[in-house]
Design a protein around this motif. Structure first.
Motif, PDB file in Angstrom:
ATOM      1  N   GLY A  94       1.033  -1.216   0.017  1.00  0.00           N
ATOM      2  CA  GLY A  94       0.235  -0.136  -0.152  1.00  0.00           C
ATOM      3  C   GLY A  94       0.694   0.918   0.085  1.00  0.00           C
ATOM      4  O   GLY A  94       0.186   2.699   0.014  1.00  0.00           O
ATOM      5  N   LYS A  95       1.410   1.089  -0.171  1.00  0.00           N
ATOM      6  CA  LYS A  95       2.935   2.553   0.069  1.00  0.00           C
ATOM      7  C   LYS A  95       3.811   3.280  -1.232  1.00  0.00           C
ATOM      8  O   LYS A  95       3.991   4.074  -1.498  1.00  0.00           O
ATOM      9  CB  LYS A  95       4.200   2.205   1.190  1.00  0.00           C
ATOM     10  CG  LYS A  95       3.255   2.006   2.289  1.00  0.00           C
ATOM     11  CD  LYS A  95       2.713   3.252   3.410  1.00  0.00           C
ATOM     12  CE  LYS A  95       2.845   3.203   4.105  1.00  0.00           C
ATOM     13  NZ  LYS A  95       1.775   3.771   4.752  1.00  0.00           N
ATOM     14  N   VAL A  96       4.040   2.735  -1.897  1.00  0.00           N
ATOM     15  CA  VAL A  96       4.540   2.241  -3.259  1.00  0.00           C
ATOM     16  C   VAL A  96       4.046   1.665  -4.660  1.00  0.00           C
ATOM     17  O   VAL A  96       3.568   0.756  -4.538  1.00  0.00           O
ATOM     18  CB  VAL A  96       6.146   2.063  -3.402  1.00  0.00           C
ATOM     19  CG1 VAL A  96       6.849   2.394  -4.650  1.00  0.00           C
ATOM     20  CG2 VAL A  96       6.799   2.678  -1.941  1.00  0.00           C
ATOM     21  N   TRP A 132       2.429   6.569  -6.119  1.00  0.00           N
ATOM     22  CA  TRP A 132       3.119   7.058  -7.823  1.00  0.00           C
ATOM     23  C   TRP A 132       4.637   7.861  -7.834  1.00  0.00           C
ATOM     24  O   TRP A 132       5.777   7.360  -8.765  1.00  0.00           O
ATOM     25  CB  TRP A 132       1.758   8.307  -8.902  1.00  0.00           C
ATOM     26  CG  TRP A 132       2.382   8.109  -9.778  1.00  0.00           C
ATOM     27  CD1 TRP A 132       3.313   9.321 -10.514  1.00  0.00           C
ATOM     28  CD2 TRP A 132       2.476   7.392 -10.802  1.00  0.00           C
ATOM     29  NE1 TRP A 132       3.702   8.724 -11.568  1.00  0.00           N
ATOM     30  CE2 TRP A 132       2.662   8.352 -11.933  1.00  0.00           C
ATOM     31  CE3 TRP A 132       1.641   5.835 -11.221  1.00  0.00           C
ATOM     32  CZ2 TRP A 132       2.737   7.048 -12.941  1.00  0.00           C
ATOM     33  CZ3 TRP A 132       1.561   5.237 -12.662  1.00  0.00           C
ATOM     34  CH2 TRP A 132       2.147   5.724 -13.660  1.00  0.00           C
ATOM     35  N   ALA A 133       4.895   8.981  -7.376  1.00  0.00           N
ATOM     36  CA  ALA A 133       5.978   9.509  -7.311  1.00  0.00           C
ATOM     37  C   ALA A 133       7.122   8.971  -6.468  1.00  0.00           C
ATOM     38  O   ALA A 133       8.857   8.839  -6.921  1.00  0.00           O
ATOM     39  CB  ALA A 133       6.058  11.140  -5.752  1.00  0.00           C
ATOM     40  N   ASP A 160       7.646   2.705  -9.885  1.00  0.00           N
ATOM     41  CA  ASP A 160       7.993   2.839 -11.225  1.00  0.00           C
ATOM     42  C   ASP A 160       8.446   3.508 -12.174  1.00  0.00           C
ATOM     43  O   ASP A 160       9.454   3.992 -12.847  1.00  0.00           O
ATOM     44  CB  ASP A 160       7.969   1.282 -11.293  1.00  0.00           C
ATOM     45  CG  ASP A 160       7.956   0.093 -11.219  1.00  0.00           C
ATOM     46  OD1 ASP A 160       9.098   0.599 -10.066  1.00  0.00           O
ATOM     47  OD2 ASP A 160       7.127  -0.615 -10.931  1.00  0.00           O
ATOM     48  N   LEU A 161       7.489   4.189 -12.462  1.00  0.00           N
ATOM     49  CA  LEU A 161       6.895   5.138 -14.154  1.00  0.00           C
ATOM     50  C   LEU A 161       7.001   6.456 -13.973  1.00  0.00           C
ATOM     51  O   LEU A 161       6.535   6.966 -15.001  1.00  0.00           O
ATOM     52  CB  LEU A 161       5.893   4.977 -14.677  1.00  0.00           C
ATOM     53  CG  LEU A 161       5.773   3.413 -14.539  1.00  0.00           C
ATOM     54  CD1 LEU A 161       4.125   2.636 -16.047  1.00  0.00           C
ATOM     55  CD2 LEU A 161       6.744   2.677 -15.605  1.00  0.00           C
ATOM     56  N   ALA A 162       7.312   6.871 -12.526  1.00  0.00           N
ATOM     57  CA  ALA A 162       7.257   8.649 -11.899  1.00  0.00           C
ATOM     58  C   ALA A 162       8.020   9.021 -13.142  1.00  0.00           C
ATOM     59  O   ALA A 162       7.273   9.867 -13.226  1.00  0.00           O
ATOM     60  CB  ALA A 162       7.531   8.656 -10.532  1.00  0.00           C
ATOM     61  N   TYR A 198      -3.052   7.014 -10.452  1.00  0.00           N
ATOM     62  CA  TYR A 198      -3.270   5.375 -10.731  1.00  0.00           C
ATOM     63  C   TYR A 198      -4.257   4.973  -9.859  1.00  0.00           C
ATOM     64  O   TYR A 198      -3.813   4.693  -8.537  1.00  0.00           O
ATOM     65  CB  TYR A 198      -1.427   4.498 -10.643  1.00  0.00           C
ATOM     66  CG  TYR A 198      -2.593   2.941 -11.456  1.00  0.00           C
ATOM     67  CD1 TYR A 198      -1.975   2.613 -12.613  1.00  0.00           C
ATOM     68  CD2 TYR A 198      -2.198   2.158 -10.821  1.00  0.00           C
ATOM     69  CE1 TYR A 198      -2.030   1.396 -13.789  1.00  0.00           C
ATOM     70  CE2 TYR A 198      -2.787   0.822 -11.382  1.00  0.00           C
ATOM     71  CZ  TYR A 198      -2.405   0.983 -12.755  1.00  0.00           C
ATOM     72  OH  TYR A 198      -2.544  -0.554 -13.263  1.00  0.00           O
ATOM     73  N   ARG A 199      -5.459   4.505 -10.497  1.00  0.00           N
ATOM     74  CA  ARG A 199      -6.691   4.215  -9.720  1.00  0.00           C
ATOM     75  C   ARG A 199      -6.968   2.949 -10.028  1.00  0.00           C
ATOM     76  O   ARG A 199      -7.777   3.237 -10.869  1.00  0.00           O
ATOM     77  CB  ARG A 199      -7.045   5.314  -9.190  1.00  0.00           C
ATOM     78  CG  ARG A 199      -8.457   5.060  -8.208  1.00  0.00           C
ATOM     79  CD  ARG A 199      -7.988   4.483  -6.390  1.00  0.00           C
ATOM     80  NE  ARG A 199      -8.679   4.323  -6.080  1.00  0.00           N
ATOM     81  CZ  ARG A 199      -8.684   4.505  -3.957  1.00  0.00           C
ATOM     82  NH1 ARG A 199      -7.289   3.574  -4.719  1.00  0.00           N
ATOM     83  NH2 ARG A 199      -9.429   4.386  -3.853  1.00  0.00           N
ATOM     84  N   SER A 200      -6.592   2.106  -9.495  1.00  0.00           N
ATOM     85  CA  SER A 200      -8.016   0.618 -10.621  1.00  0.00           C
ATOM     86  C   SER A 200      -7.342   0.726 -11.618  1.00  0.00           C
ATOM     87  O   SER A 200      -8.141   0.463 -13.170  1.00  0.00           O
ATOM     88  CB  SER A 200      -9.730   1.620 -10.562  1.00  0.00           C
ATOM     89  OG  SER A 200     -10.161   1.094  -8.618  1.00  0.00           O
TER      90      SER A 200
END
Length: 398
Positions: free
Chosen positions: A216-218, A318-319, A322-324, A332-334
């Motif tokens: 839940g953190k990254v 997100w920050a 991997d893709l920041a 990113y959500r759902s």
């Protein structure tokens, strides 16, 4: 080699043959992505009895010019020709204003959509949550006790949806001996080299190691998370993933054509990336997202689920993820990307150039399908993102 020149002849010339050994390599990919059912085991995702309408209001798009991220001036037409594109559809305020197909493609041609499949899975989750069939806050192992002791022990369905599972898996498409290679062997997509032991997909999932980091953190992009999500849906609904997708989403949204899902040797769906569908049905799907889950007055996906995609998603996760660097400041959500939270644009993105782009500010939905030679080509993706925004501005102003 053009797509229409591949797999021609009885038999085709050696350099034009497509097999399970080469179907995702260039140029075989240009045929392979539109003929998946001839290459791999698949299951059908049934269409609707009556397709939702696609009103037509054609406008000129191909000549539209825009500035690419590298500062060069280009056009939609040039970008189509220079980026291995297979289809481009643009819908504005419910009308199809542009429809273009490349060599070997038609309105009825199914095309592999890779990780756009993930966004479909995330959207299906909203339907199942709305019907009380799954709980996004429930532990994954409460549905799948087979995963106790794996990376998925202790994570929730929400962690699967948002790619925040603490799992030791690297999504490196270029490593021939890495995690993705082993995952593709287990999913039945690739033939393993001699001496490499192959298991089935779900046995592989049950052995996924934890990273030691908290859930839940990254944001950590891992395709198997979505296969676990599809497995959760199956356990909760008592049916196969293709049947669930058909009953709760594909048919209710009014899909005109059957789609398909790739399967492993034991019949497990690759919900992370195995869907093939037509561009027209994908634009129907994108339009449903733009309309908060509504299709012709029918609420297919709960509106609050779409609102939650727009307004939530952990910016810090997100920050730190991997893709920041590719999409700074995104969320990113759902299984949907919000590329620019201030704009509120949503994107479903798959490797080799698959996109659904939903821009609510301009009431625009864009579907682009392609067969890039490279799995990830960030320069091409960013060029197309600039094109989508130019197209959206153009159709909104005309």
């Amino acid at each position: 080699m053009r797509p229409s020149e591949i797999m021609r002849g009885s038999p085709a010339a050696p350099q034009a043959q497509v097999t399970r050994a080469n179907w995702r390599t260039f140029p075989a990919i240009r045929w392979g992505f539109t003929h998946v059912r001839e290459l791999l085991p698949t299951a059908e995702i049934r269409r609707a009895d009556q397709a939702s309408p696609l009103p037509m209001a054609p406008r000129e798009i191909l000549g539209l010019g825009f500035v690419a991220p590298d500062g060069t001036e280009t056009s939609v037409s040039a970008t189509l020709q220079e980026t291995f594109a297979d289809a481009l559809l643009v819908m504005h305020r419910g009308a199809l204003v542009h429809e273009w197909y490349g060599d070997g493609m038609t309105a009825a041609t199914p095309h592999l959509i890779c990780s756009v499949s993930k966004s479909i899975a995330g959207t299906l989750g909203g339907v199942l949550v709305g019907r009380g069939l799954i709980d996004p806050d429930a532990q994954v192992v409460s549905y799948l006790p087979e995963l106790k002791g794996s990376a998925y022990d202790g994570c929730t369905v929400r962690h699967l949806l948002d790619m925040t599972v603490g799992i030791a898996f690297e999504e490196n498409y270029e490593d021939p001996a890495g995690d993705v290679a082993r995952y593709r062997y287990a999913s039945g997509w690739d033939l393993p080299p001699p001496g490499v032991e192959v298991t089935d997909q779900r046995s592989l999932l049950a052995r996924m190691p934890a990273s030691g980091k908290p859930h839940g953190k990254v944001f950590h992009y891992v395709s198997p998370n979505t296969d676990v999500l599809g497995w959760v849906y199956e356990r909760a609904c008592g049916a196969s993933y293709p049947a669930i997708l058909s009953e709760y989403l594909w048919q209710p949204m009014g899909a005109a054509e059957n789609a398909s899902m790739t399967l492993d040797a034991l019949g497990a769906s690759r919900s992370a990336g195995g869907i093939s569908a037509t561009a027209r049905d994908l634009v129907r799907f994108g339009e449903m997202i733009r309309c908060r889950g509504n299709v012709a007055g029918r609420q297919v996906v709960p509106g609050w689920w779409i609102d939650d995609i727009h307004t939530n998603g952990d910016s810090q996760a997100w920050a730190d993820g991997d893709l920041a660097e590719i999409f700074p400041g995104a969320r990113y959500r759902s299984k949907w990307y919000t590329i620019d939270p201030a704009r509120g644009d949503l994107a479903a993105i798959g490797i080799h150039g698959q996109w659904i782009y939903v821009d609510v500010q301009t009431d625009t939905v864009i579907v682009k399908l392609a067969t890039h030679p490279k799995a990830m080509d960030i320069a091409l993706d960013l060029r197309w993102l600039a094109a989508y925004r130019a197209i959206a501005a153009h159709v909104a102003a005309s």
